[in-house]
Design a protein around this motif. Structure first.
Motif, mmCIF file in Angstrom:
data_model
loop_
_atom_site.group_PDB
_atom_site.id
_atom_site.type_symbol
_atom_site.label_atom_id
_atom_site.label_comp_id
_atom_site.label_asym_id
_atom_site.label_seq_id
_atom_site.Cartn_x
_atom_site.Cartn_y
_atom_site.Cartn_z
ATOM 1 N N TRP A 1 -39.738 -5.809 -29.365
ATOM 2 C CA TRP A 1 -38.497 -5.354 -29.988
ATOM 3 C C TRP A 1 -38.165 -3.939 -29.526
ATOM 4 O O TRP A 1 -37.018 -3.626 -29.202
ATOM 5 C CB TRP A 1 -38.610 -5.431 -31.499
ATOM 6 C CG TRP A 1 -37.363 -5.060 -32.250
ATOM 7 C CD1 TRP A 1 -36.074 -5.152 -31.805
ATOM 8 C CD2 TRP A 1 -37.293 -4.575 -33.582
ATOM 9 N NE1 TRP A 1 -35.208 -4.750 -32.775
ATOM 10 C CE2 TRP A 1 -35.929 -4.387 -33.895
ATOM 11 C CE3 TRP A 1 -38.240 -4.288 -34.550
ATOM 12 C CZ2 TRP A 1 -35.500 -3.912 -35.131
ATOM 13 C CZ3 TRP A 1 -37.810 -3.820 -35.775
ATOM 14 C CH2 TRP A 1 -36.454 -3.639 -36.061
ATOM 15 N N GLN B 1 -36.712 -10.394 -22.828
ATOM 16 C CA GLN B 1 -37.345 -10.321 -24.153
ATOM 17 C C GLN B 1 -38.780 -10.815 -24.015
ATOM 18 O O GLN B 1 -39.042 -12.015 -23.955
ATOM 19 C CB GLN B 1 -36.561 -11.175 -25.152
ATOM 20 C CG GLN B 1 -37.120 -11.311 -26.559
ATOM 21 C CD GLN B 1 -37.570 -10.054 -27.234
ATOM 22 O OE1 GLN B 1 -38.668 -9.604 -26.956
ATOM 23 N NE2 GLN B 1 -36.777 -9.493 -28.129
ATOM 24 N N PRO C 1 -34.842 -8.052 -34.000
ATOM 25 C CA PRO C 1 -36.119 -8.417 -33.377
ATOM 26 C C PRO C 1 -36.078 -9.706 -32.553
ATOM 27 O O PRO C 1 -36.889 -9.888 -31.652
ATOM 28 C CB PRO C 1 -37.071 -8.577 -34.573
ATOM 29 C CG PRO C 1 -36.501 -7.708 -35.630
ATOM 30 C CD PRO C 1 -35.011 -7.780 -35.444
#
Length: 160
Positions: free
Chosen positions: A146, A95, A72
């Motif tokens: 994620w 991300q 994650p």
């Protein structure tokens, strides 16, 4: 009988100010956040979207080594490095949750320094929005970020 307007409640005392300990703590928080962003600017973002943290001497992600999928937090350091270099699009692509945390870090830096200089406790505005309104959406966003990182890895589009 005359009609009256609504009664307005205003604060009768002066503006609240933080004591020197609160200002010192706020300045320390601002300095710590600035330190994180300076280190992120010093790092060279990894072209694969992960692994930037190894420049700091940390080991590679064990979760990724064992499962082949990112954990994650894979890509957070890379997202911070892109953000610190002013490339917000690359930071979000790499991300999304890391980009959001980088934005929060920059915001905390400015707020910390503002409180330290002025003594105004603006951080108390956070109490106006109870955590039930932002905590679960934030957790949901972390899971979606994620999932995005896993999707990028599975399709071979990881990196910038």
């Amino acid at each position: 009988m005359t009609a009256r307007g609504p009664i307005v409640f205003t604060r009768t005392e002066g503006a609240l100010e933080m004591g020197w300990m609160g200002r010192l703590l706020a300045g320390a928080i601002g300095a710590a956040c600035l330190g994180v962003l300076v280190v992120a600017a010093w790092l060279r973002p990894d072209a694969h979207g992960i692994g930037t943290h190894t420049q700091l001497g940390f080991a590679a992600c064990a979760f990724r080594a064992r499962s082949g999928l990112p954990c994650p937090s894979c890509g957070f350091t890379t997202a911070f490095a892109y953000f610190a270099r002013g490339n917000l699009l690359a930071s979000v692509y790499t991300q999304p949750m890391g980009a959001l945390l980088a934005i929060a870090t920059a915001t905390a830096m400015w707020v910390g320094f503002y409180i330290a200089v002025t003594g105004r406790p603006v951080h108390r505005l956070l109490t106006l929005l109870p955590s039930r309104y932002w905590l679960m959406p934030l957790m949901g966003f972390a899971l979606l970020a994620w999932g995005w990182k896993v999707l990028l890895t599975l399709t071979g589009r990881d990196g910038w």
